[in-house]
Motif scaffolding. Structure first.
Motif, PDB file in Angstrom:
ATOM      1  N   THR A  49      24.149  -4.173  17.989  1.00 17.95           N
ATOM      2  CA  THR A  49      23.753  -2.450  17.318  1.00 17.95           C
ATOM      3  C   THR A  49      24.850  -1.910  17.008  1.00 17.95           C
ATOM      4  O   THR A  49      24.983  -1.692  15.584  1.00 17.95           O
ATOM      5  N   ALA A  50      25.468  -1.635  18.058  1.00 15.07           N
ATOM      6  CA  ALA A  50      26.702  -1.093  17.558  1.00 15.07           C
ATOM      7  C   ALA A  50      28.329  -1.642  16.717  1.00 15.07           C
ATOM      8  O   ALA A  50      28.579  -1.332  15.771  1.00 15.07           O
ATOM      9  N   GLU A  51      28.333  -3.025  17.342  1.00 13.14           N
ATOM     10  CA  GLU A  51      29.137  -4.068  16.567  1.00 13.14           C
ATOM     11  C   GLU A  51      27.891  -4.181  15.053  1.00 13.14           C
ATOM     12  O   GLU A  51      29.064  -4.115  14.073  1.00 13.14           O
ATOM     13  N   ILE A  52      27.406  -4.322  14.630  1.00 10.20           N
ATOM     14  CA  ILE A  52      26.841  -4.625  13.544  1.00 10.20           C
ATOM     15  C   ILE A  52      27.273  -3.390  12.229  1.00 10.20           C
ATOM     16  O   ILE A  52      27.520  -2.904  11.983  1.00 10.20           O
ATOM     17  N   GLU A  53      26.780  -1.726  12.950  1.00 10.36           N
ATOM     18  CA  GLU A  53      26.862  -1.022  12.088  1.00 10.36           C
ATOM     19  C   GLU A  53      28.311  -0.496  12.011  1.00 10.36           C
ATOM     20  O   GLU A  53      28.907  -0.001  11.177  1.00 10.36           O
ATOM     21  N   LEU A  54      29.112  -1.051  13.013  1.00  9.10           N
ATOM     22  CA  LEU A  54      31.011  -1.132  12.892  1.00  9.10           C
ATOM     23  C   LEU A  54      31.097  -2.043  11.405  1.00  9.10           C
ATOM     24  O   LEU A  54      31.754  -0.997  10.467  1.00  9.10           O
ATOM     25  N   LEU A  55      30.628  -2.843  11.479  1.00  8.35           N
ATOM     26  CA  LEU A  55      31.213  -3.769  10.307  1.00  8.35           C
ATOM     27  C   LEU A  55      30.598  -3.519   9.311  1.00  8.35           C
ATOM     28  O   LEU A  55      31.113  -3.583   8.446  1.00  8.35           O
ATOM     29  N   THR A  56      29.849  -2.645   9.444  1.00 12.53           N
ATOM     30  CA  THR A  56      28.793  -2.471   8.232  1.00 12.53           C
ATOM     31  C   THR A  56      29.752  -1.319   7.607  1.00 12.53           C
ATOM     32  O   THR A  56      29.866  -1.150   6.377  1.00 12.53           O
ATOM     33  N   ALA A  57      30.374  -0.846   8.293  1.00 13.58           N
ATOM     34  CA  ALA A  57      31.047   0.405   7.651  1.00 13.58           C
ATOM     35  C   ALA A  57      32.028  -0.203   7.570  1.00 13.58           C
ATOM     36  O   ALA A  57      32.769   0.839   6.342  1.00 13.58           O
ATOM     37  N   ILE A  58      32.777  -0.817   8.008  1.00 10.57           N
ATOM     38  CA  ILE A  58      33.647  -1.876   7.476  1.00 10.57           C
ATOM     39  C   ILE A  58      33.970  -2.056   5.933  1.00 10.57           C
ATOM     40  O   ILE A  58      34.789  -1.889   5.325  1.00 10.57           O
ATOM     41  N   SER A  94      43.813   4.831   5.804  1.00 14.75           N
ATOM     42  CA  SER A  94      43.379   3.772   4.745  1.00 14.75           C
ATOM     43  C   SER A  94      42.388   3.375   4.241  1.00 14.75           C
ATOM     44  O   SER A  94      42.630   2.545   3.255  1.00 14.75           O
ATOM     45  N   TYR A  95      41.095   3.578   4.698  1.00 14.13           N
ATOM     46  CA  TYR A  95      39.726   3.495   3.374  1.00 14.13           C
ATOM     47  C   TYR A  95      40.273   4.882   2.944  1.00 14.13           C
ATOM     48  O   TYR A  95      39.469   4.930   1.176  1.00 14.13           O
ATOM     49  N   ARG A  96      39.831   5.810   3.169  1.00 16.86           N
ATOM     50  CA  ARG A  96      40.295   7.392   2.418  1.00 16.86           C
ATOM     51  C   ARG A  96      40.840   7.299   1.376  1.00 16.86           C
ATOM     52  O   ARG A  96      40.355   7.478   0.601  1.00 16.86           O
ATOM     53  N   SER A  97      42.017   6.728   1.722  1.00 19.27           N
ATOM     54  CA  SER A  97      43.372   6.897   0.542  1.00 19.27           C
ATOM     55  C   SER A  97      42.641   5.248  -0.604  1.00 19.27           C
ATOM     56  O   SER A  97      43.387   5.251  -1.453  1.00 19.27           O
ATOM     57  N   GLY A  98      41.990   4.382  -0.378  1.00 23.00           N
ATOM     58  CA  GLY A  98      41.778   3.690  -1.017  1.00 23.00           C
ATOM     59  C   GLY A  98      42.615   2.008  -0.384  1.00 23.00           C
ATOM     60  O   GLY A  98      43.008   1.161  -1.177  1.00 23.00           O
ATOM     61  N   LYS A  99      43.537   2.192  -0.093  1.00 22.91           N
ATOM     62  CA  LYS A  99      44.816   1.634   0.831  1.00 22.91           C
ATOM     63  C   LYS A  99      44.081  -0.047   1.359  1.00 22.91           C
ATOM     64  O   LYS A  99      44.415  -0.807   1.127  1.00 22.91           O
ATOM     65  N   MET A 100      43.186   0.265   1.755  1.00 26.44           N
ATOM     66  CA  MET A 100      41.848  -0.694   2.588  1.00 26.44           C
ATOM     67  C   MET A 100      41.056  -0.510   2.204  1.00 26.44           C
ATOM     68  O   MET A 100      40.616   0.209   1.860  1.00 26.44           O
ATOM     69  N   LYS A 101      40.583  -2.574   1.206  1.00 28.02           N
ATOM     70  CA  LYS A 101      39.526  -2.807   0.659  1.00 28.02           C
ATOM     71  C   LYS A 101      38.570  -3.619   1.261  1.00 28.02           C
ATOM     72  O   LYS A 101      39.628  -4.956   0.780  1.00 28.02           O
ATOM     73  N   VAL A 117      35.632 -13.274  12.720  1.00 27.98           N
ATOM     74  CA  VAL A 117      36.208 -12.366  11.134  1.00 27.98           C
ATOM     75  C   VAL A 117      36.532 -13.193  10.034  1.00 27.98           C
ATOM     76  O   VAL A 117      37.917 -13.268  10.365  1.00 27.98           O
ATOM     77  N   SER A 118      35.694 -13.696   9.132  1.00 26.92           N
ATOM     78  CA  SER A 118      36.687 -13.704   8.111  1.00 26.92           C
ATOM     79  C   SER A 118      36.199 -13.006   7.281  1.00 26.92           C
ATOM     80  O   SER A 118      35.480 -12.368   6.974  1.00 26.92           O
ATOM     81  N   LEU A 119      37.475 -12.271   6.621  1.00 24.85           N
ATOM     82  CA  LEU A 119      37.616 -11.128   6.235  1.00 24.85           C
ATOM     83  C   LEU A 119      38.572 -11.799   5.306  1.00 24.85           C
ATOM     84  O   LEU A 119      39.296 -12.120   4.756  1.00 24.85           O
ATOM     85  N   LYS A 120      37.778 -10.931   3.629  1.00 26.19           N
ATOM     86  CA  LYS A 120      38.828 -10.857   2.184  1.00 26.19           C
ATOM     87  C   LYS A 120      39.197  -9.142   1.938  1.00 26.19           C
ATOM     88  O   LYS A 120      38.147  -8.828   1.812  1.00 26.19           O
ATOM     89  N   GLY A 121      39.667  -9.307   1.138  1.00 23.82           N
ATOM     90  CA  GLY A 121      40.090  -7.939   0.720  1.00 23.82           C
ATOM     91  C   GLY A 121      41.277  -7.757   0.338  1.00 23.82           C
ATOM     92  O   GLY A 121      42.460  -8.597  -0.129  1.00 23.82           O
ATOM     93  N   THR A 122      42.083  -6.248  -0.026  1.00 24.32           N
ATOM     94  CA  THR A 122      43.592  -5.932  -0.715  1.00 24.32           C
ATOM     95  C   THR A 122      43.605  -5.280   0.783  1.00 24.32           C
ATOM     96  O   THR A 122      43.427  -4.006   1.326  1.00 24.32           O
TER      97      THR A 122
END
Length: 121
Positions: A8-17, A51-58, A82-87
């Motif tokens: 459950t904690a992992e799902i919550e973390l990945l959703t938050a990311i 990195s999330y606050r500033s919008g650097k990590m998307k 984890v398969s990840l797409k972003g900037t």
């Protein structure tokens, strides 16, 4: 500590990311977190949140698979692909990464206290 609570904690973390949910990340990551990035840089909770606050990590998409969880007393070690797409800072991120995270039960909360990730070929 039960494996279900880590799932459950992992799902919550990945959703938050995925959603850049700073409030959940702030609650989930331990204040003294150390995390090794694929380039070898070690980052802190504050660096990650900024990195999330500033919008650097998307994050555009994130899919987890091959999760393994070992519960050890009041801690758990999780590996996940984890398969990840972003900037990051307008540079594209597109790959498959293997994460290891260490969760620890502190009072009544589960916190990520350490982690690392490598990019898979």
């Amino acid at each position: 500590m039960k494996k279900d609570s880590i799932v459950t904690a992992e799902i919550e973390l990945l959703t938050a990311i995925r959603n850049s949910d700073i409030a959940v990340l702030d609650k989930t990551l331990h204040d003294d977190l150390l995390f090794n990035m694929p380039d070898g840089q070690t980052i802190t909770k504050e660096f990650d949140l900024n990195s999330y606050r500033s919008g650097k990590m998307k994050v555009h998409s994130l899919e987890a698979s091959d999760q393994i969880i070992n519960v050890i007393h009041d801690s758990a070690v999780v590996t996940v692909t984890v398969s990840l797409k972003g900037t990051y800072d307008n540079n594209p991120i597109n790959g498959v990464f293997k994460y290891i995270r260490v969760w620890k039960k502190i009072d009544d909360d589960l916190k990520v206290i350490a982690g690392s990730c490598v990019q898979l070929a």
